[in-house]
Scaffold this motif. Structure first.
Motif, PDB file in Angstrom:
ATOM      1  N   GLN A  96       0.860  -1.328  -0.113  1.00 52.60           N
ATOM      2  CA  GLN A  96       0.104   0.005  -0.050  1.00 52.60           C
ATOM      3  C   GLN A  96       0.936   1.394   0.217  1.00 52.60           C
ATOM      4  N   ARG A  97       2.020   1.245   0.745  1.00 48.94           N
ATOM      5  CA  ARG A  97       2.841   2.517   0.862  1.00 48.94           C
ATOM      6  C   ARG A  97       4.210   2.165   0.094  1.00 48.94           C
ATOM      7  N   ASP A  98       4.199   0.903  -0.413  1.00 47.86           N
ATOM      8  CA  ASP A  98       5.424   0.561  -1.457  1.00 47.86           C
ATOM      9  C   ASP A  98       6.637   0.712  -0.518  1.00 47.86           C
ATOM     10  N   ARG A  99       6.726  -0.008   0.654  1.00 46.93           N
ATOM     11  CA  ARG A  99       7.753   0.043   1.592  1.00 46.93           C
ATOM     12  C   ARG A  99       8.393  -1.300   1.960  1.00 46.93           C
ATOM     13  N   LEU A 100       9.549  -1.664   2.064  1.00 39.59           N
ATOM     14  CA  LEU A 100      10.135  -2.803   2.289  1.00 39.59           C
ATOM     15  C   LEU A 100      10.283  -2.707   4.069  1.00 39.59           C
ATOM     16  N   VAL A 101       9.847  -3.416   4.673  1.00 37.38           N
ATOM     17  CA  VAL A 101       9.724  -3.180   5.955  1.00 37.38           C
ATOM     18  C   VAL A 101      10.355  -4.347   6.963  1.00 37.38           C
ATOM     19  N   THR A 102      11.427  -3.914   7.644  1.00 36.50           N
ATOM     20  CA  THR A 102      11.966  -4.750   8.776  1.00 36.50           C
ATOM     21  C   THR A 102      11.870  -4.172  10.144  1.00 36.50           C
ATOM     22  N   LYS A 103      11.816  -4.939  11.328  1.00 33.30           N
ATOM     23  CA  LYS A 103      11.474  -4.504  12.523  1.00 33.30           C
ATOM     24  C   LYS A 103      12.883  -4.261  12.963  1.00 33.30           C
ATOM     25  N   TYR A 104      13.800  -4.866  12.526  1.00 35.60           N
ATOM     26  CA  TYR A 104      15.412  -5.024  13.104  1.00 35.60           C
ATOM     27  C   TYR A 104      15.928  -3.562  12.739  1.00 35.60           C
ATOM     28  N   THR A 105      17.166  -3.268  13.648  1.00 35.11           N
ATOM     29  CA  THR A 105      17.945  -2.272  12.938  1.00 35.11           C
ATOM     30  C   THR A 105      19.049  -2.657  12.125  1.00 35.11           C
ATOM     31  N   TYR A 106      19.831  -1.724  11.465  1.00 30.16           N
ATOM     32  CA  TYR A 106      20.774  -2.191  10.455  1.00 30.16           C
ATOM     33  C   TYR A 106      22.271  -2.367  11.060  1.00 30.16           C
ATOM     34  N   GLY A 107      22.505  -2.400  12.164  1.00 30.29           N
ATOM     35  CA  GLY A 107      24.038  -2.741  12.726  1.00 30.29           C
ATOM     36  C   GLY A 107      24.495  -3.950  12.146  1.00 30.29           C
ATOM     37  N   THR A 108      23.796  -5.016  12.176  1.00 29.59           N
ATOM     38  CA  THR A 108      24.270  -6.306  11.851  1.00 29.59           C
ATOM     39  C   THR A 108      24.480  -6.110  10.391  1.00 29.59           C
ATOM     40  N   ALA A 109      23.733  -5.402   9.340  1.00 27.59           N
ATOM     41  CA  ALA A 109      23.955  -5.466   7.882  1.00 27.59           C
ATOM     42  C   ALA A 109      25.351  -4.611   7.779  1.00 27.59           C
ATOM     43  N   LEU A 110      25.459  -3.710   8.653  1.00 23.29           N
ATOM     44  CA  LEU A 110      26.635  -2.854   8.540  1.00 23.29           C
ATOM     45  C   LEU A 110      27.856  -3.600   8.473  1.00 23.29           C
ATOM     46  N   LEU A 111      27.870  -4.617   9.521  1.00 18.16           N
ATOM     47  CA  LEU A 111      29.133  -5.483   9.659  1.00 18.16           C
ATOM     48  C   LEU A 111      29.162  -6.587   8.620  1.00 18.16           C
ATOM     49  N   GLN A 112      28.027  -6.778   7.967  1.00 14.85           N
ATOM     50  CA  GLN A 112      27.970  -7.846   6.975  1.00 14.85           C
ATOM     51  C   GLN A 112      28.336  -7.340   5.632  1.00 14.85           C
TER      52      GLN A 112
END
Length: 449
Positions: A96-112
């Protein structure tokens, strides 16, 4: 022929080589290569569509920031609907809002990120869905890398601060690596946030204790601020760990906390790391600050499940981290030489356990033991080191009697982590799955009702 009395100098020479900078580096590199190869071989047997997969469920909620940013612009319209199901619903698509939503924060992805970019380079940037076997393997190597590097940093930090014997230090690191559930979240569940938080805490301890006695520079303040910010955006609840780390720094260098410049640098560095998370929440939810966990919270605060968190077979702390039984004795050994540090770590552990016990799902779902305690384990190394050091000086018979028991406990726990394959749906106090896992670890799977 080497005479018996010549062996101690030879042994001391070997120890000297092994504990030199090059020796420690060689051991760390060998460990990283061996366990990376082992993890890739182990996890390639079960690489998708199951809760033990590297990128499945919660793990994808962290990881999705990477393909979400580089390939999809966080737009739901560019993500196949089948991907969310394939990934175990670790994120959602708001069409409806055209958004990819995750409830988690991005710190893990930063290190990955470096490992993700390597996988993209191998497969072709943007040429795949970023869920290929190569991407799985990259995250598995990332978990082992941060485990190995974290252990190295932790060992250096406590060595420079406490100056232990080689034996006590090695035994402590063995306990941390294999006597707790840390290894599981590096080797079996590297997509979760915990091993990355473990590394960040070890890195922070290295910054605080690594140059003990030397001048404290503005650069070190800036680095520590960035690390603390990264700890928060990896797991927001770990603000407790940030407070504990700053408490350790205050004990070591109280003069820093009398300087306004220190507070300004710390606040600026932490805010710099937090900005991307605020921007994501603004883009997806329309608010700079947003509680993404919905109805999930500390709903058990009025009746916390403390006993269950500590000893229940359903993901309790101590059954899956047996060396932590020694921590209270470690506090007794640490108290006479570092009372403030003892009190700080003890209070931090008490508050953490109370927080876990108050969470709406005190067992934290599928996993091996109390997984949110993984990032607190570097602090547990301090009382463990104090205990082994005290015993070696004041109670050698007890030390030598305890040594094989500790090593056996580490080995059994290591084997159990490799064997573990249960997402418990049983009640908190059903012990059969726990004992069955230990038996299977040594004798293979058999019918045990």
């Amino acid at each position: 022929m080497i005479q018996g009395r010549s062996l101690p100098p030879v042994r001391d020479h070997i120890v000297s080589i092994a504990t030199s900078r090059w020796g420690v580096g060689a051991i760390a590199c060998a460990s990283f290569l061996f366990f990376s190869w082992s993890s890739v071989q182990y996890n390639s047997r079960d690489w998708r569509g199951r809760w033990t997969s590297t990128l499945w469920g919660d793990a994808t909620g962290y990881y999705i920031y990477l393909p979400g940013l580089t390939q999809h612009g966080f737009k739901a319209s560019s993500v196949p609907d089948t991907l969310a199901e394939y990934a175990g619903h670790g994120f959602t698509l708001d069409h409806q809002r055209d958004r990819l939503v995750t409830k988690y924060t991005y710190g893990t992805a930063l290190l990955q990120l470096p490992f993700y970019l390597f996988a993209e380079a191998v497969e072709g940037f943007g040429a795949t869905s970023a869920w290929t076997p190569t991407h799985h393997r990259a995250i598995e190597v990332a978990g082992v890398f941060y485990w190995t590097f974290g252990m190295l940093l932790l060992g250096q930090a406590i060595h420079r601060r406490w100056s232990p014997t080689v034996g006590a230090l090695v035994l402590t690191l063995c306990c941390v690596a294999f006597g707790t559930n840390v290894f599981y979240y590096a080797f079996r569940s590297p997509g979760y946030s915990h091993i990355y938080s473990f590394f960040l805490v070890a890195l922070a301890l290295h910054v605080i204790w690594g140059l003990r006695g030397g001048p404290w520079s503005i650069a070190r303040t800036a680095v520590l601020a960035l690390i603390c910010g990264a700890i928060i955006v990896t797991r927001v609840i770990d603000v407790l760990l940030v407070m504990a780390l700053l408490g350790l720094l205050m004990i070591e260098r109280p003069e820093l906390f009398r300087s306004l410049r220190f507070y300004l640098f710390m606040a600026s560095g932490m805010f710099l790391i937090v900005i991307p998370q605020l921007a994501y929440w603004r883009f997806v939810h329309g608010q700079w600050l947003y509680y993404t966990y919905g109805n999930e919270g500390f709903s058990n605060a009025a009746h916390p499940y403390v006993i269950e968190v500590l000893i229940a077979p359903k993901n309790g702390l101590l059954p899956y981290a047996p060396v932590l039984f020694l921590v209270p004795f470690g506090f007794a050994a640490l108290w006479p030489v570092a009372r403030k540090i003892t009190a700080l770590i003890a209070v931090t552990f008490a508050l953490a356990i109370l927080g876990f016990a108050s969470w709406f799902a005190w067992h934290f779902g599928c996993g091996y033991g109390m997984r949110p305690f993984v990032q607190f384990v570097p602090l547990a190394a301090v009382p463990l080191l104090a205990l082994f050091g005290w015993l070696k000086v004041h109670a050698k018979p007890v030390y030598h009697g305890l040594l094989p028991l500790v090593l056996i406990a580490c080995f059994v726990n290591y084997r159990s982590m490799l064997q573990y394959d249960a997402c418990y749906n049983n009640t908190a106090w059903e012990w059969m799955p726990f004992w069955r896992n230990l038996i299977w670890a040594f004798f293979g799977k058999m019918d045990i009702s």
